[in-house]
Design a protein around this motif. Structure first.
Motif, PDB file in Angstrom:
ATOM      1  N   ASN C 140       0.847  -1.190   0.000  1.00  0.00           N
ATOM      2  CA  ASN C 140       0.000   0.000   0.000  1.00  0.00           C
ATOM      3  C   ASN C 140       0.893   1.255   0.000  1.00  0.00           C
ATOM      4  O   ASN C 140       0.668   2.229  -0.713  1.00  0.00           O
ATOM      5  CB  ASN C 140      -0.871  -0.021   1.274  1.00  0.00           C
ATOM      6  N   GLN C 141       1.976   1.162   0.792  1.00  0.00           N
ATOM      7  CA  GLN C 141       2.912   2.307   0.838  1.00  0.00           C
ATOM      8  C   GLN C 141       3.489   2.540  -0.563  1.00  0.00           C
ATOM      9  O   GLN C 141       3.579   3.678  -1.037  1.00  0.00           O
ATOM     10  CB  GLN C 141       4.040   1.971   1.823  1.00  0.00           C
ATOM     11  N   PHE C 142       3.783   1.415  -1.272  1.00  0.00           N
ATOM     12  CA  PHE C 142       4.337   1.550  -2.638  1.00  0.00           C
ATOM     13  C   PHE C 142       3.321   2.259  -3.534  1.00  0.00           C
ATOM     14  O   PHE C 142       3.668   3.229  -4.238  1.00  0.00           O
ATOM     15  CB  PHE C 142       4.669   0.168  -3.198  1.00  0.00           C
ATOM     16  N   VAL C 143       2.064   1.874  -3.381  1.00  0.00           N
ATOM     17  CA  VAL C 143       1.023   2.469  -4.261  1.00  0.00           C
ATOM     18  C   VAL C 143       0.946   3.981  -3.983  1.00  0.00           C
ATOM     19  O   VAL C 143       0.980   4.814  -4.895  1.00  0.00           O
ATOM     20  CB  VAL C 143      -0.335   1.781  -3.987  1.00  0.00           C
ATOM     21  N   PHE C 144       0.934   4.321  -2.686  1.00  0.00           N
ATOM     22  CA  PHE C 144       0.821   5.768  -2.381  1.00  0.00           C
ATOM     23  C   PHE C 144       2.056   6.502  -2.877  1.00  0.00           C
ATOM     24  O   PHE C 144       2.001   7.627  -3.381  1.00  0.00           O
ATOM     25  CB  PHE C 144       0.652   5.974  -0.870  1.00  0.00           C
ATOM     26  N   LEU C 145       3.218   5.837  -2.760  1.00  0.00           N
ATOM     27  CA  LEU C 145       4.440   6.472  -3.278  1.00  0.00           C
ATOM     28  C   LEU C 145       4.268   6.768  -4.764  1.00  0.00           C
ATOM     29  O   LEU C 145       4.598   7.862  -5.252  1.00  0.00           O
ATOM     30  CB  LEU C 145       5.640   5.531  -3.079  1.00  0.00           C
ATOM     31  N   GLU C 146       3.661   5.799  -5.473  1.00  0.00           N
ATOM     32  CA  GLU C 146       3.477   6.001  -6.923  1.00  0.00           C
ATOM     33  C   GLU C 146       2.500   7.133  -7.179  1.00  0.00           C
ATOM     34  O   GLU C 146       2.738   7.988  -8.051  1.00  0.00           O
ATOM     35  CB  GLU C 146       2.981   4.697  -7.582  1.00  0.00           C
ATOM     36  N   ILE C 147       1.439   7.211  -6.345  1.00  0.00           N
ATOM     37  CA  ILE C 147       0.469   8.327  -6.543  1.00  0.00           C
ATOM     38  C   ILE C 147       1.228   9.645  -6.369  1.00  0.00           C
ATOM     39  O   ILE C 147       1.173  10.556  -7.202  1.00  0.00           O
ATOM     40  CB  ILE C 147      -0.685   8.214  -5.517  1.00  0.00           C
ATOM     41  N   THR C 148       1.993   9.709  -5.266  1.00  0.00           N
ATOM     42  CA  THR C 148       2.761  10.958  -5.055  1.00  0.00           C
ATOM     43  C   THR C 148       3.653  11.206  -6.263  1.00  0.00           C
ATOM     44  O   THR C 148       3.731  12.329  -6.778  1.00  0.00           O
ATOM     45  CB  THR C 148       3.667  10.782  -3.808  1.00  0.00           C
ATOM     46  N   GLY C 149       4.303  10.132  -6.719  1.00  0.00           N
ATOM     47  CA  GLY C 149       5.263  10.274  -7.828  1.00  0.00           C
ATOM     48  C   GLY C 149       4.593  10.846  -9.046  1.00  0.00           C
ATOM     49  O   GLY C 149       4.979  11.925  -9.539  1.00  0.00           O
ATOM     50  N   ILE C 150       3.534  10.192  -9.463  1.00  0.00           N
ATOM     51  CA  ILE C 150       2.910  10.613 -10.737  1.00  0.00           C
ATOM     52  C   ILE C 150       2.403  12.046 -10.624  1.00  0.00           C
ATOM     53  O   ILE C 150       2.672  12.904 -11.491  1.00  0.00           O
ATOM     54  CB  ILE C 150       1.768   9.620 -11.107  1.00  0.00           C
ATOM     55  N   SER C 151       1.751  12.365  -9.494  1.00  0.00           N
ATOM     56  CA  SER C 151       1.238  13.769  -9.397  1.00  0.00           C
ATOM     57  C   SER C 151       2.429  14.730  -9.328  1.00  0.00           C
ATOM     58  O   SER C 151       2.381  15.850  -9.856  1.00  0.00           O
ATOM     59  CB  SER C 151       0.353  13.912  -8.149  1.00  0.00           C
ATOM     60  N   ALA C 152       3.546  14.270  -8.749  1.00  0.00           N
ATOM     61  CA  ALA C 152       4.709  15.163  -8.704  1.00  0.00           C
ATOM     62  C   ALA C 152       5.251  15.382 -10.122  1.00  0.00           C
ATOM     63  O   ALA C 152       5.580  16.503 -10.513  1.00  0.00           O
ATOM     64  CB  ALA C 152       5.792  14.548  -7.826  1.00  0.00           C
ATOM     65  N   TYR C 153       5.275  14.241 -10.943  1.00  0.00           N
ATOM     66  CA  TYR C 153       5.745  14.439 -12.335  1.00  0.00           C
ATOM     67  C   TYR C 153       4.868  15.489 -13.006  1.00  0.00           C
ATOM     68  O   TYR C 153       5.344  16.470 -13.588  1.00  0.00           O
ATOM     69  CB  TYR C 153       5.640  13.144 -13.159  1.00  0.00           C
ATOM     70  N   ALA C 154       3.567  15.341 -12.837  1.00  0.00           N
ATOM     71  CA  ALA C 154       2.640  16.247 -13.544  1.00  0.00           C
ATOM     72  C   ALA C 154       2.852  17.671 -13.055  1.00  0.00           C
ATOM     73  O   ALA C 154       2.930  18.634 -13.830  1.00  0.00           O
ATOM     74  CB  ALA C 154       1.209  15.810 -13.267  1.00  0.00           C
ATOM     75  N   LEU C 155       3.061  17.816 -11.729  1.00  0.00           N
ATOM     76  CA  LEU C 155       3.205  19.187 -11.202  1.00  0.00           C
ATOM     77  C   LEU C 155       4.508  19.810 -11.695  1.00  0.00           C
ATOM     78  O   LEU C 155       4.585  21.007 -11.988  1.00  0.00           O
ATOM     79  CB  LEU C 155       3.195  19.148  -9.665  1.00  0.00           C
ATOM     80  N   THR C 156       5.559  18.960 -11.793  1.00  0.00           N
ATOM     81  CA  THR C 156       6.836  19.535 -12.278  1.00  0.00           C
ATOM     82  C   THR C 156       6.676  20.051 -13.688  1.00  0.00           C
ATOM     83  O   THR C 156       7.208  21.103 -14.044  1.00  0.00           O
ATOM     84  CB  THR C 156       7.924  18.418 -12.267  1.00  0.00           C
ATOM     85  N   ALA C 157       5.874  19.295 -14.486  1.00  0.00           N
ATOM     86  CA  ALA C 157       5.725  19.730 -15.887  1.00  0.00           C
ATOM     87  C   ALA C 157       4.541  20.674 -16.025  1.00  0.00           C
ATOM     88  O   ALA C 157       3.951  20.795 -17.095  1.00  0.00           O
ATOM     89  CB  ALA C 157       5.498  18.497 -16.757  1.00  0.00           C
ATOM     90  N   PHE C 158       4.178  21.352 -14.928  1.00  0.00           N
ATOM     91  CA  PHE C 158       2.938  22.144 -14.948  1.00  0.00           C
ATOM     92  C   PHE C 158       3.024  23.273 -15.966  1.00  0.00           C
ATOM     93  O   PHE C 158       2.083  23.550 -16.703  1.00  0.00           O
ATOM     94  CB  PHE C 158       2.714  22.706 -13.531  1.00  0.00           C
TER      95      PHE C 158
END
Lengths: 184, 302, 498, 612, 129
Positions: C140-158
């Motif tokens: 579950n921690q891995f999944v949340f890490l991935e959620i954080t990751g993907i939204s972070a990628y999107a925010l970086t490329a905002f």
């Protein structure tokens, strides 16, 4: 205490002492303008040794008593001579060397030298000769010392009293008169 | 030791100091003249000069500090004279010598010179200012070996007061000159500099600086200055004699000793040419410093 | 006191609400245009309030709040653990999430869809990071890490610009490396122990075959290390920080890096019992600190400098945790709190200072103190706090850290950390001097922040000063949190006691 | 409400209210400032003494506030200086902007100083030390001149070095002695190992040495002292550097001498002596009055450190006496420079001309303080110098004495240089307009000058407090007399006799000279001087100020060749270049980052065997 | 070696081989799209490994379909005959995550191409130091 001092008798004794001290320690300001300047070193140093009489050179007009004018004075140097004379402290005497100071000497008809020193600053002793030798200079000094002894060398008082007369003569000759006033 | 007694002895000592000092200067001019193969002025010539200056009619000054300048000098000279024990053992001539401490004397010396320097400064004459800077620079040069010599003596005899030194020398009948020779040599080499004699008179160079600091002093100021100078000279001589040559119990013996030292200073004055300031400082930190260090080594070892 | 599973206050809301509203936002946007700003605000406020209430409850009663999702008992089902330690970090994230929202409330007022995208991603990244912290299950921690990751990628490329995409791509590349390693690590653990629940793994970690146990540890350590911006693995971090929009720098500093750090700490403190894990953390911490602060000394761009400084601070936290003593962990948690607060304040003020300059060079914001006095003052307070001058919270965290080091008699380390903070002092005050003394180049106009951003900054500054003047506000919580993370057994017992 | 905290409240609260008071109006602010100044000093002198103790429990530590007798005397110095400087600041800061900000920081730094003196434990001391540092840093850059950033940064870096080494020492004490209280630390210290004592001692000496501007750490002092406004510099160099001295006193006496490492005390004394000599030599070649006085402060602090370093009863007594005295006369000198700067507009020697006629009172107070600075007999400076030298000679430190004499003799040079450069020399039409400084400025200066004169003949006034303060350093039963100074070998001098003989002769001859010369004396200006007859015109000016000690410099060229600042710059540049190189590690290519990750993984696998 | 072991080795080997290929592609290939491809290959490799780990020979898929229920009357018995369902659940989410990441990656590649009009990763290096 003041009464005792200004009473005739004690004043006289004081004057005698003062004149004796002034006589025997003359500090000369050698304003070596003309050819006479070369006569002063032999008179002071070992050959003729004026120091026996207590005569010593002084570096600045403040320390000096006697102003030696050793030759012709051009108008420009006269201005400096007057300034040096006025900077000296009061019982001051002037000795004019050579005929140039008496009557213009060899430059009697030159356009820019002053002919008679007496008109500009009070001279106590003249030493004639177209540059007097050291013996004559020492004789001049001895004459000055006698005058001081008798209290007759009062050129400085004469200058103070009829300053106007001297100023007119001086300004007649010196054109750009940018000199500080002689505030007594 | 009531106040009147102290005042009286102070006045007598000052007068004696003044007379001896001025006669020494007169003799000095005489010896210099004789060395230059001329007769030279009578011995009492300096008295006449001082008297003439005091009898000047007009008096020119540049401001308060200029007016006070000679007073610093005379106050310092007299105080040092009173502190230095002239007559060991005599109750009358004890003056302030019970207070005599070498560090105090060393620190009193610049009191006069700096006070006078301020008066000189106020005159505004650039020559005199340059003269003062040279005087102070030379002061650094001359003080250090002198202090090292004195400290060596202090440590060797375990006391800092001059009277004690004189007492030790009188009691043991030895002169410190012999028991700590290097300190004596160092002090001796530095002595001419303290009197601005000979090679170290670049301060009052008449031709170059129009008599340096004195150039704006005339009349009564110069008179006081010369008398203060003579008293100061005599005080320094007595100090030197007290520290190194056993002090004295009567005035005659004191005069003999001080005059021999003064002869040395006059001799150096006549022979040596005048040095530039940095040359003088380098010379002062040359041999005298070596002697001073040897004195320290001597103290440390024995 | 509110009951643990009362309908209003359960840790599950930390994840459920943000995801629910994240997917609901586009619809709400259709109904009324400014709903997309207000609704997240309300949610963040509510969650912040809830976090504080929960933390107070946990702090008072002493026993953690455990939630079993879908009723399955822990070893099988996923459970959320809200004990003193995870609760404290979750509260920090919650409060900062609210402040970030307040700061960016009027953000991108103009284009509607950008604002929508921004708030949506903000909620996702918020849910992800809190999820990582409070979940008790490794996968579950891995999944949340991935959620954080993907939204972070999107925010970086905002931003549409060229560099945003480049930074995001680098972050994605290294991020997917991280996910692969974590996945492999979880795989190895699952093959050996057959369970995914952290407490369960921790309980019978020694049953694992030693070689596989070491490989699993190394893989998980590297994966979480990338997320926690450890030295050799943080290539992506400076670019991501500097290219993301203003407030997101603060989000990175306070949320994602905290999540990564939490995972790393949980890994080395509870799951595995390797003592050399602390030595690894220690060495990596020093390397991160020295290299990051040193490079920050040479930066010309303000946000990139803050990025390196943030990485440096994380290095410091790693060192603190690596001591494995009560005082060390205490200092580490205090540093975490302080890093979150101060770095957010610095990012908030820096982003407004360099609002109009495209590449955010320091020379662009020269002399802006005369146009934006309050923002510059906030930046100043941030700098004073991070250096560790007394009336600010930075002083206490640094003092505890150093006394922890002194306890273990690491004199050379103290001198190293202090000389690094000397370097930090140099480059921060160089910026401050440019800000106050230099003449503005006039190339870019200053943009004074609106009331909401100002309020957020002032609030942060007040919190920093309050903690600085009276640290007992937080030392109680931190003490309890330090105890919670230190002893593994209470964590395991509390998970399985219900 | 415990009385100690009230003083801190007055100062810190006063500071914050001053910020708002000045925003209302300058007069309101000024009144408030003077009120706070006087309230704090009266409160300190009146109510505070060694008995009150206050413990505050904060963040798990016990912060104790307790004045010990050694810190009380420095508090007294600040209590004396604060109201005077407050009065002085009113006219001095006329026309400056952001006064509220300046005075807030001013009162914060004074509060910090009091906090340090009151600190019963190391943590409180460090907290107030840091507050004092950053508030004084903000004042250094208050003027926003173009070199303010460079000077401010240099000051901050050096104080940070000092503060951090202090912090390291405190933290080590906390760990090894398990309690941060200062008194307990000094009691329990002898039991600790020599290594620990030397480490903690030297770290603390670096910390305190930075503030006391001891030689290698002094680089910030000349710049910082000359860029801050003069009213703060008088507190900065007068009182703030005394915090460093307070610390060094504690460390050298309590730590070194009481636990037997007297050699370390000697080394500290040597550092002080070297600082005194080199700082004096640099002081006399300065071209600006402020920098000259800044360097002279560094030199005077060198004397005090040397005094404390020697560690005998008389030398510590002399050290404390000089420390307090330095606070007074240095504040007076900087106030004088401030007055000159305000009236004449510049403090550069080459621009300044004779101001003695125009600013006589400022000249008088500067003269008195310079005489005290140079240590010339009748005044109080000599008392301190005499005790210092006597203590060194009698305790066998021969070589250090010669070194210090080297410094004090050269001290006369820059004493004259300062007075001549600012007040004497040729007059200039450009300074005709200069008037005497505002009475608010001259009155404090004259008060201090008067006190220094009186202290000269009756030093006993000050000795009472110093004797009491020595008790805390372990010197019990320190005897003193009103004006008789005695050294360890029994010799003694009576200041009254010296002063009496000097003054009597001075006044006697003054009367004689003035009375005799009064009749026809002539007061001439500085233009009427012997210029071999040439009447000086207005434009050319014969003021001598360039290359003032050129021959001295040539004679001591070897001293001026070496300087420590380039060494620091070289070191800083080295660090910058190293990290410029390291910065290249982040190449910007995603694949290199991926390689780094794989490399890291590979390394971990390599060392996998010994992960246990 | 029994055929079961051969089976296991081939599956494990294949998965690890896939991961290696993906890794190789990501690290050495210059083209952006090839890198993204490498990433997804690596992802699928890991998923395959997950599945092989969960496989128990001779067991059916873990779905209680009517035919299985018919064959093994009770839930418990059916469960015994099934393969371990947990890895399969994990793989499901992992695949979804892999898909998400690849989608974002491709979007970024498109934007990078539009700005740099090159897909060579070496040219895209202006965020450095």
């Amino acid at each position: 205490m003041n009464r005792a001092f200004n009473d005739r008798e004690s004043q006289k004794i004081l004057d005698i002492i003062k004149n004796f001290a002034r006589k025997n320690s003359l500090f000369i300001l050698a304003y070596g303008t003309g050819c006479g300047a070369i006569e002063i070193p032999p008179t002071i140093t070992s050959r003729y040794d004026a120091e026996r009489f207590g005569i010593r050179g002084a570096a600045t007009p403040r320390q000096a008593d006697v102003l030696l004018i050793t030759g012709y004075l051009s108008v420009k140097t006269l201005k400096r001579v007057i300034r040096a004379y006025e900077q000296m402290q009061d019982p001051k005497y002037v000795m004019g060397f050579g005929s140039c100071t008496i009557n213009g000497g060899m430059y009697w008809d030159s356009y820019n030298t002053i002919k008679q020193l007496d008109k500009y600053i009070p001279v106590d002793v003249y030493i004639n000769g177209c540059m007097p030798r050291p013996e004559a200079v020492i004789a001049g000094f001895v004459k000055l010392q006698q005058l001081i002894q008798q209290g007759k060398a009062l050129g400085w008082k004469h200058y103070k009293e009829n300053l106007e007369w001297y100023r007119q003569n001086q300004q007649k000759v010196i054109k750009n008169w940018r000199m500080p006033d002689y505030n007594w | 030791m009531n106040i009147w007694n102290l005042l009286l002895s102070a006045i007598v000592t000052t007068l004696l100091g003044f007379i001896i000092g001025v006669t020494y200067m007169g003799i000095r001019r005489k010896i210099v003249a004789l060395a230059q193969n001329r007769y030279g002025p009578p011995i009492y010539q300096n008295f006449l000069d001082i008297l003439k200056f005091w009898s000047k009619e007009s008096n020119i000054y540049h401001g308060v500090m200029h007016h006070l300048a000679p007073l610093w000098m005379i106050a310092m000279a007299i105080t040092i004279l009173l502190i230095v024990p002239t007559q060991y053992g005599s109750k009358f001539f004890e003056n302030l010598s019970f207070n005599g401490d070498l560090i105090l004397i060393l620190y009193l010396m610049p009191f006069g010179q700096l006070g006078m320097a301020l008066g000189v400064g106020q005159t505004g004459n650039p020559n005199s200012a340059i003269g003062v800077t040279r005087g102070l620079s030379l002061l650094v040069g001359s003080e250090i070996p002198f202090i090292m010599a004195l400290i060596a003596v202090m440590i060797q005899y375990h006391t800092t007061s001059v009277t004690d030194l004189v007492r030790i020398q009188q009691e043991h009948h030895t002169w410190i000159m012999f028991s700590s020779p290097f300190a004596f040599l160092a002090a001796l080499c530095v002595l001419p500099a303290m009197f601005h004699a000979g090679p170290y008179e670049v301060i009052i160079a008449p031709a170059e600086l129009a008599s340096g600091p004195m150039s704006e002093f005339g009349g009564k100021y110069l008179g006081t200055m010369m008398s203060a100078g003579s008293i100061f000279m005599f005080a320094k001589l007595t100090l030197f004699v007290d520290v190194f040559m056993g002090g004295s119990t009567n005035w005659l013996w004191l005069i003999v000793k001080t005059f021999t030292v003064y002869l040395f200073v006059i001799a150096v004055g006549i022979i040596m040419p005048r040095l530039r300031t940095e040359q003088a400082i380098r010379r002062l930190w040359g041999w005298p410093l070596v002697f001073a260090i040897l004195a320290f080594i001597q103290v440390a070892l024995f | 006191m509110v009951a643990t599973n009362h309908i209003l206050v359960t840790p599950i809301y930390f994840i459920a609400l943000p995801l629910f509203f994240a997917f609901l936002l586009p619809l709400l946007g259709k109904i009324y245009k400014s709903f997309i700003r207000i609704v997240p605000g309300l949610m963040f406020a509510y969650l912040a309030w809830m976090a504080v209430v929960l933390l107070l409850y946990v702090y008072k009663t002493g026993n953690p709040v455990i939630v079993k999702i879908a009723g399955w008992a822990p070893p099988i089902g996923i459970d959320l653990v809200f004990d003193q330690f995870t609760g404290f970090i979750a509260t920090v994230i919650a409060i900062l999430g609210f402040l970030v929202w307040m700061y960016s409330y009027l953000f991108k007022k103009v284009e509607f869809d950008n604002a929508l995208k921004y708030f949506l991603l903000l909620m996702l990244i918020y849910a992800g990071s809190i999820g990582v912290v409070i979940t008790g299950d490794l996968f579950n921690q891995f999944v949340f890490l991935e959620i954080t990751g993907i939204s972070a990628y999107a925010l970086t490329a905002f931003y549409r610009g060229r560099d945003g995409a480049e930074a995001a791509f680098k972050y994605l590349l290294i991020g997917s490396f991280a996910s692969t390693f974590v996945l492999l690590g979880i795989l190895l653990i699952y093959t050996q122990l057959g369970t995914l629940n952290m407490a369960d793994i921790a309980r019978n970690i020694d049953k694992m075959d030693p070689t596989i146990k070491v490989i699993a540890f190394i893989l998980l350590f590297t994966g979480f290390g990338i997320e926690a911006e450890m030295f050799p693995l943080n290539g992506w971090a400076p670019d991501a920080y500097s290219q993301s929009p203003g407030p997101i720098g603060a989000v990175f500093a306070s949320m994602t890096s905290k999540a990564g750090l939490y995972a790393l700490i949980r890994l080395s403190f509870t799951i595995f019992d390797f003592s050399s894990a602390n030595e690894l953390l220690f060495i990596m911490g020093i390397l991160t600190l020295v290299f990051a602060e040193g490079i920050a000394l040479r930066q010309e761009k303000i946000k990139r400098m803050l990025a390196y400084s943030s990485i440096g601070q994380i290095g410091l936290i790693m060192i603190a945790f690596s001591f494995n003593t009560y005082l060390g962990v205490f200092a580490g948690i205090f540093l975490m709190l302080n890093h979150a607060l101060v770095k957010s304040l610095l990012f908030f003020s820096a982003s407004f200072l360099a609002y109009n300059s495209p590449h955010k060079y320091i020379k662009d914001i020269q002399g802006f103190a005369r146009y934006m006095p309050v923002t510059a003052l906030m930046f100043g307070i941030g700098v004073f706090a991070i250096i560790g001058f007394p009336p600010f919270s930075g002083f206490w965290s640094k003092f505890y850290l150093l006394s922890a080091m002194a306890e273990k008699n690491f004199v050379i380390l103290i001198i190293l950390v202090l000389s690094v903070s000397l370097i930090e002092l140099v480059y921060y005050f160089r910026v401050l001097h440019k800000l106050y003394f230099a003449e503005p180049t006039g190339e870019y106009q200053p943009h004074t922040p609106r009331w909401n951003a100002m309020l957020a900054m002032v609030l942060l500054a007040l919190i920093i000063i309050a903690i600085g003047v009276y640290p007992d506000l937080v030392t109680g919580f931190i003490g309890k949190a330090a105890h919670a993370i230190m002893d593994k057994t209470t964590y395991i017992n509390s998970v399985f006691s219900i | 409400m415990n009385t100690l905290v009230v003083l801190l409240l007055i100062l810190f609260g006063g500071g914050i209210i001053a910020y708002f008071a000045y925003n209302i109006h300058k007069i309101v602010g000024d009144i408030w400032l003077v009120l706070v100044g006087f309230a704090a000093s009266i409160y300190y002198i009146g109510y505070l003494d060694v008995s009150q103790v206050l413990n505050i429990h904060l963040a798990g530590f016990v912060l104790t506030l307790a004045l010990n007798s050694f810190s009380w005397i420095f508090g007294l110095l600040i209590a004396v200086l604060l109201p005077l400087v407050a009065l002085y600041s009113i006219p001095y800061m006329k026309g400056q902007d952001r006064l509220g900000w300046f005075y807030m920081l001013f009162l914060f730094s004074v509060g910090g100083m009091y906090g340090i003196l009151m600190a019963g434990d190391w943590l409180t001391l460090f907290i107030f030390w840091e507050i004092m540092t950053w508030s004084s840093y903000l004042i250094v850059i208050y003027r926003r001149s173009e070199d303010a950033p460079r000077v401010g940064l240099k000051y901050l870096i050096f104080s940070a070095i000092g503060a951090y080494s202090l912090l390291t020492a405190i933290v080590l004490i906390g760990a090894n002695v398990h309690s941060l209280s200062i008194s307990k630390f000094f009691e329990v210290l002898p039991m600790h190992s020599l290594g620990f004592k030397v480490l903690v001692g030297s770290l603390m000496l670096i910390g305190f040495g930075v503030k006391a501007a001891v030689m290698p750490l002094h680089v910030w002092a000349p710049d910082a002292y000359s860029t801050t406004p003069m009213n703060y510099t008088s507190m900065f160099s007068g009182a703030l550097s005394k915090m460093g001295i307070y610390g060094i006193g504690l460390i050298v006496i309590n730590l070194y001498y009481h636990s037997g490492i007297s050699l370390a005390g000697e080394i500290v004394a040597w550092f002080g002596a070297i600082t005194a000599v080199l700082a004096t030599y640099y002081a006399l070649i300065q071209k600006d009055a402020k920098r000259l006085m800044a360097w002279s402060s560094v030199a005077q602090l060198g004397y005090i450190v040397a005094g404390l370093g020697i560690g005998t009863k008389l030398s510590v007594f002399a050290g404390i006496y000089l420390a307090v005295l330095h606070g007074l006369f240095k504040a007076n000198l900087f106030m004088a420079i401030g007055a000159v700067e305000r009236q004449a507009g510049t403090t550069n020697f080459s621009e300044l001309r004779a101001l003695i006629r125009k600013m006589p009172w400022t000249f008088f107070s500067a003269l008195i303080s310079v005489i005290v600075l140079a240590g010339i007999p009748p005044l109080s400076g000599f008392v301190g110098k005499w005790m210092l030298y006597e203590s060194m000679i009698t305790s066998g430190h021969y070589v250090i004495v010669v070194f210090l004499f080297l410094a004090s003799v050269a001290g006369f040079l820059y004493a004259f240089r300062f007075l001549f450069g600012v007040f004497l020399g040729q007059e200039e039409k450009e300074f005709e307009h200069v008037k005497e400084a505002n009475p608010f400025m001259t009155v404090p200066m004259l008060l201090i000058a008067l006190f220094l004169i009186v202290l000269g003949t009756f030093p006993g006034i000050m000795f009472k407090y110093i004797a009491r303060s020595m008790a805390d350093l372990g010197f019990y039963g320190v005897t003193y007399k009103m004006s008789v100074l005695t050294n360890d070998w029994g010799q003694s001098i009576n200041m009254q006799y010296i002063a009496a003989s000097l003054v009597i002769v001075f006044v006697l001859f003054l009367i004689v000279l003035t009375w005799v010369a009064y009749k026809n004396s002539r007061n001439v200006t500085t233009k009427d001087i012997h210029t071999s007859g040439e009447p000086p015109s207005e434009e050319d000016n014969y003021h001598f100020s360039e290359n003032f000690y050129r021959p001295f410099q040539r004679a001591f060229a070897f001293v001026y060749k070496y300087a420590i600042t380039p060494v620091y710059n070289e070191f800083a540049r080295g660090i910058e270049d190293f990290f410029q190189y390291v910065r290249r590690l982040y190449t910007g290519n995603a694949q290199t980052y991926a390689l780094y990750v794989l490399l890291f993984l590979a390394i971990l696998f390599l060392i996998a065997k010994n992960i246990h | 070696m029994s055929n079961l072991q051969i089976l296991q080795i081939t599956f494990y080997g294949a998965a690890i081989l896939l991961i290696a290929i993906g890794l190789y592609a990501v690290v050495t290939k210059r083209n952006l799209i090839k890198i993204v491809l490498g990433l997804s290959i690596m992802d699928s490799g890991v998923n395959l490994l997950f599945i092989t780990v969960g496989y128990i020979s001779h067991k059916t898929a873990p779905i209680f379909s009517p035919s299985v229920m018919a064959k093994y009357k009770t839930i418990h018995a059916a469960a015994q005959a099934m393969v371990d369902p947990v890895p399969q659940a994990l793989v499901l989410t992992a695949i979804v995550i892999g898909f998400g990441v690849t989608a974002v990656a491709l979007a970024l590649v498109v934007r990078l191409y539009r700005h740099h009009n090159t897909t060579n990763i070496d040219e895209i290096r202006n965020l450095k130091w």
